[in-house]
Design a protein around this motif. Structure first.
Motif, PDB file in Angstrom:
ATOM      1  N   LEU A   1       5.268  -1.245   6.559  1.00 45.33           N
ATOM      2  CA  LEU A   1       5.258  -0.134   7.508  1.00 45.33           C
ATOM      3  C   LEU A   1       5.153  -0.742   8.891  1.00 45.33           C
ATOM      4  O   LEU A   1       4.178  -1.441   9.180  1.00 45.33           O
ATOM      5  CB  LEU A   1       4.066   0.792   7.255  1.00 45.33           C
TER       6      LEU A   1
ATOM      7  N   LEU B   1       3.267   5.923   5.523  1.00 41.02           N
ATOM      8  CA  LEU B   1       2.639   5.383   4.311  1.00 41.02           C
ATOM      9  C   LEU B   1       2.864   6.321   3.123  1.00 41.02           C
ATOM     10  O   LEU B   1       3.134   5.868   1.997  1.00 41.02           O
ATOM     11  CB  LEU B   1       1.146   5.179   4.532  1.00 41.02           C
TER      12      LEU B   1
ATOM     13  N   VAL C   1       0.982  -3.291   6.532  1.00 41.66           N
ATOM     14  CA  VAL C   1       1.138  -2.537   7.773  1.00 41.66           C
ATOM     15  C   VAL C   1       1.260  -3.538   8.921  1.00 41.66           C
ATOM     16  O   VAL C   1       0.428  -4.461   9.034  1.00 41.66           O
ATOM     17  CB  VAL C   1      -0.048  -1.587   8.014  1.00 41.66           C
TER      18      VAL C   1
ATOM     19  N   ALA D   1      -1.293  -0.301  13.931  1.00 44.61           N
ATOM     20  CA  ALA D   1      -1.361  -0.891  12.595  1.00 44.61           C
ATOM     21  C   ALA D   1      -2.803  -0.945  12.106  1.00 44.61           C
ATOM     22  O   ALA D   1      -3.102  -0.596  10.951  1.00 44.61           O
ATOM     23  CB  ALA D   1      -0.735  -2.285  12.606  1.00 44.61           C
TER      24      ALA D   1
ATOM     25  N   ALA E   1      -4.261   1.490   9.129  1.00 46.93           N
ATOM     26  CA  ALA E   1      -4.844   0.869   7.942  1.00 46.93           C
ATOM     27  C   ALA E   1      -6.272   1.362   7.719  1.00 46.93           C
ATOM     28  O   ALA E   1      -6.677   1.665   6.585  1.00 46.93           O
ATOM     29  CB  ALA E   1      -4.816  -0.649   8.082  1.00 46.93           C
TER      30      ALA E   1
END
Length: 355
Positions: A100, A154, A169, A179, A183
């Protein structure tokens, strides 16, 4: 989010590794000079008149019209709930891992076009498909909206059958901030626990004080002290018409409870203004018992892999990130010894560079 106290037992597998890449190419001198003459002067002007109608929203569109280095990749346009995205796959990449990706641009600019070359190179280096998200930006949206867009990315990957152990990520600059925040949100809400986080020149601390005191506040080839101060003020004041005049608080990843995060790799220039953010994040991860591999590259511009079509250092950094991604997803891929292979590859690269 409160920062956890610094009282952790650091296991060898969780320790921070710090690698400094000293060699630099002739191309890096040219790119740095161009950045000082063009980008830094635009940034300086923005700091003087930030309230002008700067055409940041057109940068990505213009990038799509510019000549570019040819890259063969399969690019599938995707529509997430509130933004556009692209599913990018270099030829022959594995279907067993995914990335991602959140682009940089100070939460204000850039997008799918500006970062397509970098993302394509990363897909090849990591042997993975990349979902790159054209998230909503300031000032018409809040940073929380960009985080929500990443979370939707996600979920899209999960719907495609990717488990947490298969997903990394990643992001650069402001995308590095996203990121980490995505996460953290994904782990907290149990949407998915990514296998790793990979960032380039990440913005991790909304408080500018540490950066303003650093020697790079005057050395950076892209940003000025005034621009950093103005940007911090801007983040603290940005508000939407329907907010009732209330600005959203900008949280800093470095102040979060990081102990639940997967392994992290950070690449940054040793001469950029955001170096303190990279170093502080690495330290906080280490204190939290999270493995962090920190790579510092001498005499490079901020976010230098974005110029990988020109910079050999950018291409090398992307290869390192690709190796990291393959290593942390090796268990989900059913491949033993991923860490050993990755370390051996890096040692060979360092030996070649020194030779």
């Amino acid at each position: 989010m409160a920062m956890r106290p610094n009282r952790y037992h650091i296991l060898p597998s969780q320790a921070m590794t710090r690698r400094v890449h000293h060699r630099h190419s002739p191309q890096s001198f040219a790119v740095s000079l161009a950045s000082r003459l063009l980008v830094k002067n635009v940034v300086r002007a923005w700091a003087i008149q930030p309230n002008l109608h700067w055409p940041f929203q057109y940068v990505d569109g213009l990038a799509g019209l510019m000549p570019h280095f040819p890259h063969s990749a399969q690019i599938e346009p995707i529509r997430l709930e509130n933004c556009a995205a692209e599913w990018v796959r270099a030829p022959g990449v594995s279907a067993k891992r995914a990335i991602l990706y959140l682009h940089g641009g100070a939460f204000l600019t850039c997008g799918l076009n500006t970062h397509r070359s970098l993302v394509t190179r990363l897909s090849k280096a990591a042997d993975a498909g990349v979902l790159t998200v054209g998230y909503r930006k300031l000032p018409t949206h809040q940073i929380a909206d960009a985080i929500e867009d990443g979370m939707n990315g996600l979920r899209w990957l999960a719907e495609r059958g990717y488990g947490g152990g298969q997903i990394v990520v990643a992001g650069d600059s402001a995308g590095g901030y996203l990121a980490f925040m995505i996460a953290l949100a994904a782990v907290r809400t149990r949407v998915v626990r990514p296998a790793g986080i990979a960032t380039i020149s990440p913005f991790t601390d909304a408080d500018p004080a540490r950066k303003l005191r650093h020697r790079n506040a005057r050395r950076c080839s892209m940003f000025t002290r005034a621009a950093l101060s103005m940007f911090a003020r801007y983040l603290g004041e940005v508000r939407l018409p329907h907010d009732g005049g209330t600005a959203a608080r900008v949280e800093s990843p470095v102040d979060a409870d990081l102990s639940s995060l997967p392994p992290v790799t950070i690449h940054a220039s040793s001469d950029e203004l955001l170096l303190p953010d990279a170093e502080l994040m690495a330290e906080r991860l280490q204190f939290s018992g999270v493995r962090c591999d920190l790579h510092l590259w001498d005499r490079q511009i901020h976010d230098f892999p974005i110029a990988a079509d020109i910079l050999p250092e950018g291409r090398q950094a992307i290869r390192y990130i690709g190796d990291f991604i393959k290593e942390v997803t090796a268990a989900a891929d059913g491949l033993p010894g991923g860490r050993r292979h990755w370390v051996g590859r890096q040692q060979a690269d360092f030996a070649a560079a020194a030779g």
